[in-house]
Write a protein that holds these residues in place. Structure first.
Motif, PDB file in Angstrom:
ATOM      1  N   VAL A 198       0.846  -1.208   0.000  1.00 34.43           N
ATOM      2  CA  VAL A 198       0.000   0.000   0.000  1.00 34.43           C
ATOM      3  C   VAL A 198       0.878   1.253   0.000  1.00 34.43           C
ATOM      4  CG1 VAL A 198      -1.704   1.312   1.308  1.00 34.43           C
ATOM      5  CG2 VAL A 198      -1.922  -1.179   1.132  1.00 34.43           C
ATOM      6  N   GLU A 199       1.939   1.237   0.826  1.00 31.72           N
ATOM      7  CA  GLU A 199       2.858   2.382   0.859  1.00 31.72           C
ATOM      8  C   GLU A 199       3.537   2.590  -0.488  1.00 31.72           C
ATOM      9  OE1 GLU A 199       5.663   1.859   4.003  1.00 31.72           O
ATOM     10  OE2 GLU A 199       4.119   1.677   5.552  1.00 31.72           O
ATOM     11  N   PHE A 200       3.883   1.494  -1.163  1.00 32.65           N
ATOM     12  CA  PHE A 200       4.538   1.572  -2.463  1.00 32.65           C
ATOM     13  C   PHE A 200       3.640   2.287  -3.476  1.00 32.65           C
ATOM     14  CE2 PHE A 200       5.167  -0.065  -6.754  1.00 32.65           C
ATOM     15  CZ  PHE A 200       6.531   0.124  -6.944  1.00 32.65           C
ATOM     16  N   TYR A 201       2.377   1.879  -3.549  1.00 26.96           N
ATOM     17  CA  TYR A 201       1.474   2.460  -4.537  1.00 26.96           C
ATOM     18  C   TYR A 201       0.965   3.840  -4.164  1.00 26.96           C
ATOM     19  CZ  TYR A 201       1.171  -1.819  -7.317  1.00 26.96           C
ATOM     20  OH  TYR A 201       1.447  -2.886  -8.141  1.00 26.96           O
ATOM     21  N   SER A 202       1.011   4.182  -2.876  1.00 31.82           N
ATOM     22  CA  SER A 202       0.478   5.482  -2.450  1.00 31.82           C
ATOM     23  C   SER A 202       1.547   6.566  -2.390  1.00 31.82           C
ATOM     24  CB  SER A 202      -0.215   5.335  -1.090  1.00 31.82           C
ATOM     25  OG  SER A 202       0.700   4.879  -0.110  1.00 31.82           O
ATOM     26  N   ARG A 203       2.744   6.265  -2.904  1.00 38.69           N
ATOM     27  CA  ARG A 203       3.808   7.270  -2.885  1.00 38.69           C
ATOM     28  C   ARG A 203       3.394   8.510  -3.695  1.00 38.69           C
ATOM     29  NH1 ARG A 203       7.626   5.635  -5.926  1.00 38.69           N
ATOM     30  NH2 ARG A 203       6.602   3.750  -6.622  1.00 38.69           N
TER      31      ARG A 203
END
Length: 203
Positions: A198-203
């Motif tokens: 989730v953190e990867f895609y929400s950068r």
């Protein structure tokens, strides 16, 4: 057919983990990366690198899903209410090929995708050859009668490498999908970190 374009155990070696928990995994004897530079000392991963690895591991576990499709799953997980990471795991576990694999109809998730593609599986009594089909709670997935004697199917039933999770009720050659599981219920052999995805895609 499967979209995997590389040897599946290279995924294991690149991650440095036996992500399917298989006794055949080369990570059990060679805990370094593939290729001629695999034994070089690894540098410390950045936050981005850690997030990317978590995404690649989760993608690889489900048969190395294409990036475009995996991103679509993430967007659907964001759209749904609740924790995005939990939603993402739920969507992945609702895939038809994942349920065929969890039910021990076949030995690997790659075999599950091919097994469905070749028309060996019925969903609620009707043939389905779409591995990515989303299965709903209460749906019944079964092997076609004439496919039950395939040696791969017989061998998969006898394997002790994994157990059938509680959210799938197995009766003979039929598996009923009881409910969408939470992350804690999914029997991953290694730690999966959907929060990092989730953190990867929400950068």
């Amino acid at each position: 057919m499967t979209k995997r374009i590389q040897a599946k155990y290279k995924i294991d070696r690149r991650m440095g983990e036996n992500i399917w928990g298989r006794s055949k995994s080369p990570v059990n004897t060679r805990d370094y990366g593939p290729g001629q530079h695999g034994q070089r000392r690894k540098g410390k991963l950045s936050d981005f690198g850690i997030q990317l690895r978590a995404k690649q591991k989760l993608k690889g576990y489900y048969g190395n899903i294409l990036e475009k499709q995996f991103l679509r799953y993430y967007k659907e997980a964001v759209r749904r209410k609740g924790d995005t990471g939990e939603n993402l795991i739920g969507i992945l576990e609702c895939r038809l090929d994942a349920i065929v694999y969890r039910s021990k109809f076949v030995p690997t998730v790659f075999a599950a995708r091919q097994f469905v593609n070749h028309g060996h599986v019925l969903v609620n009594g009707k043939k389905c050859n779409i591995p990515s089909r989303q299965i709903q709670a209460g749906d019944v997935v079964e092997i076609r009668e004439k496919s039950t004697g395939i040696p791969m199917v017989i061998a998969a039933r006898d394997t002790a490498e994994r157990d059938i999770p509680e959210y799938i009720a197995l009766s003979g050659n039929k598996a009923t999908f009881v409910r969408v599981p939470t992350l804690d219920e999914v029997p991953y052999p290694v730690v999966m970190e959907p929060n990092l995805v989730v953190e990867f895609y929400s950068r």
